[in-house]
Design an enzyme around this catalytic site. Structure first.
Site, short mmCIF file in Angstrom:
data_model
loop_
_atom_site.label_atom_id
_atom_site.label_comp_id
_atom_site.label_asym_id
_atom_site.label_seq_id
_atom_site.Cartn_x
_atom_site.Cartn_y
_atom_site.Cartn_z
N ASP A 1 0.83 -1.20 0.00
CA ASP A 1 0.00 0.00 0.00
C ASP A 1 0.87 1.25 0.00
OD1 ASP A 1 -2.71 1.24 0.40
OD2 ASP A 1 -1.75 1.96 2.24
N GLU B 1 14.82 -15.42 -0.49
CA GLU B 1 15.26 -16.51 0.37
C GLU B 1 14.22 -17.63 0.46
OE1 GLU B 1 16.19 -15.06 4.23
OE2 GLU B 1 17.52 -13.47 3.50
#
Length: 560
Positions: A226, A275
């Site tokens: 956002d 990751e």
């Protein structure tokens, strides 16, 4: 501060349960769920996570790839959850962390991915950091995590600069200090209940990296960010020198929006995301002056997608559409990112209503317009959007052809922008009315206890129940379009279209063996028949190698 189980549920594995598809996000159709308006499981009139979970098979059958959930975090709800009080908790109105875990697991089992909202520009004024900053007073380390400043004027009675809130009025609010005296001011680009973080403070970055890992460990497949353009402010917080700043949004780089410093944040975040297995993604809500600046957010080491607001605001006009399509594809190609296409969301008037009105009224309007015209154009616009290369976003209920509810009584409105009249028009409630599932019932199948915003009479005839299996219904058009898109190799991913010669007012392009023709005019047009018709948003006729395409209609052909 959250009323949650003491321990988070065990992490889920996104890759173990959703279908394996390399670079799935490049051509994904992502469905936005506004949780409070989707499905209510406990009869309190407010949608919740359990309600969403029970409706996941519907979304799987619709044919979407992923579900984006608007905020469900613990929040005082001053701005419908975009004022977050606890980023690691579910607001009790929506359920618990266990409900979120169950939703993620069920979605993965159905082959759907879950994208959650992240709100990093500001917190709630009930966030522990902000409450501590107020209590500890001027000069405290806690205040450095936000933008606190002394006021101007003889007694500090004027705001520190001339910035205006997106919701109207000054972007600054003065606090009362612990000793009861008028004190410093704090920055809030949105409501006063949403103080902006100071992203120059290292603790802010540390906190959000931890929040990312919390939800990634829960198994979410990505984040919609956002106000992705807003976290970094220009050094010194300089005056803008204008008092009609809302008119400048999307036209200029502002000292509080689209500052280049945001990109260092996203490069850090991308390293964290990479990751994790399962091709998790970031999606930016980035209002920028140009689509070329939007492309900065989706460079290879930053975010994966960015909303295409330039496309959302384009009129139903062939020349305008071709221009924004070309500019979008040209901007995204150098950075290797997919284009995105969107027609509606929780902040704008539904496109079935926008297209029912004359062009030039903006994306927030309060006029019903010509309902039949609006629906015809909306259906055609959907097929055009789904034919373009890249990823498409669908806002809940648009697959039902829902119009905006433009006649909500003022006393039921809840949009904070509505109550701050100098800001946005404040008519976002019209696109947030709970969607209808059944023909009858107190809330047309939304729940057993009514709905938090009143639904209009006749809503049941637009319901999932009423449209399912109904030839020509908008719901069946979406289902068929998404099925064809998934099964047609030339649709979806890619970065270019081949424009075809076409009559004035007609958009026509080829992608391999696939051809899309969209008539944006108010009259029927004759075009060459480009092979076998796959799908059309209206009735077409073909004779002697020529097709007559009605007004405001899109057709898909294949030569295969």
């Amino acid at each position: 501060m959250s009323q949650q189980p003491s321990a988070a549920p065990a992490p889920t594995s996104a890759v173990a349960t959703v279908s394996e598809r390399h670079d799935w996000w490049r051509d994904a159709v992502i469905y936005q769920v506004y949780p409070r308006s989707f499905a209510d499981s406990n009869g309190d009139g407010m949608g919740d996570l359990e309600g969403v979970r029970t409706r996941l098979p519907y979304l799987r059958d619709l044919g979407v790839d992923a579900v984006w959930l608007s905020p469900f975090y613990a929040s005082p709800q001053a701005d419908a959850g975009y004022d977050v009080a606890d980023y690691r908790a579910v607001d009790p109105m929506f359920g618990t962390l266990l409900d979120a875990d169950a939703l993620i697991r069920d979605a993965h089992a159905l082959g759907l991915r879950i994208i959650v909202d992240l709100v990093p520009n500001h917190s709630s004024d009930q966030y522990e950091w902000f409450k501590r900053a107020l209590a500890e007073g001027p000069g405290s380390p806690s205040r450095d995590r936000y933008h606190f400043r002394p006021g101007k004027g003889k007694n500090g009675e004027l705001p520190p600069n001339d910035w205006e809130s997106i919701f109207g009025g000054p972007a600054w609010t003065r606090v009362t200090e612990p000793d009861g005296t008028p004190g410093e001011w704090y920055l809030h680009l949105f409501a006063p209940e949403q103080p902006d973080f100071n992203w120059e403070h290292p603790a802010v970055g540390d906190e959000f990296r931890s929040i990312l890992r919390f939800w990634l460990d829960m198994g979410v497949d990505g984040f919609r960010i956002d106000v992705a353009h807003g976290m970094v402010k220009a050094e010194g917080l300089p005056d803008l020198g204008s008092h009609e700043q809302l008119k400048l949004l999307g036209n200029d780089v502002m000292p509080f929006f689209d500052q280049d410093g945001v990109h260092a944040i996203y490069r850090q975040w991308r390293r964290i995301l990479d990751e994790y297995s399962g091709e998790r993604i970031f999606v930016a809500e980035a209002w920028t002056p140009t689509v070329e600046r939007t492309a900065n957010y989706v460079r290879p080491d930053e975010l994966h997608q960015a909303f295409n607001f330039q496309y959302l605001g384009t009129h139903w006009d062939a020349e305008e559409l071709r221009t924004v399509i070309d500019r979008t594809l040209d901007a995204m190609r150098p950075v290797g990112a997919p284009a995105t296409w969107v027609l509606s969301n929780h902040d704008v008037t539904r496109h079935a209503t926008r297209f029912a009105n004359p062009a030039g009224l903006g994306t927030q309007i309060r006029l019903a317009g010509d309902r039949e015209l609006g629906l015809r154009r909306a259906r055609a616009a959907t097929l055009l959007m789904l034919a373009l290369p890249g990823s498409a976003y669908v806002y809940q209920g648009e697959e039902l052809g829902l119009p905006d509810v433009v006649d909500l009584p003022d006393e039921v409105r809840q949009d904070p922008a509505y109550f701050r009249g100098a800001g946005q028009d404040g008519f976002r409630d019209g696109c947030r009315v709970p969607i209808p599932w059944t023909r009858e019932g107190s809330s047309y199948g939304f729940g057993d206890g009514g709905s938090w915003l009143p639904q209009p009479a006749g809503w049941g005839e637009l319901s999932v129940e009423a449209q399912t299996g109904e030839p020509g219904s908008t719901l069946e058009l979406y289902r068929e379009a998404l099925a064809v898109r998934r099964s047609t190799a030339d649709l979806g991913a890619g970065d270019a279209v081949e424009w075809l010669r076409a009559p004035e007012g007609v958009v026509a392009f080829r992608r391999g063996d696939f051809v899309c023709v969209a008539n944006t005019t108010g009259e029927s047009v004759a075009v060459p028949a480009h092979g076998r018709v796959l799908l059309a948003s209206g009735e077409i006729t073909e004779t002697a190698g020529e097709a007559k395409v009605p007004a405001d209609t899109t057709v898909w052909w294949t030569r295969a």
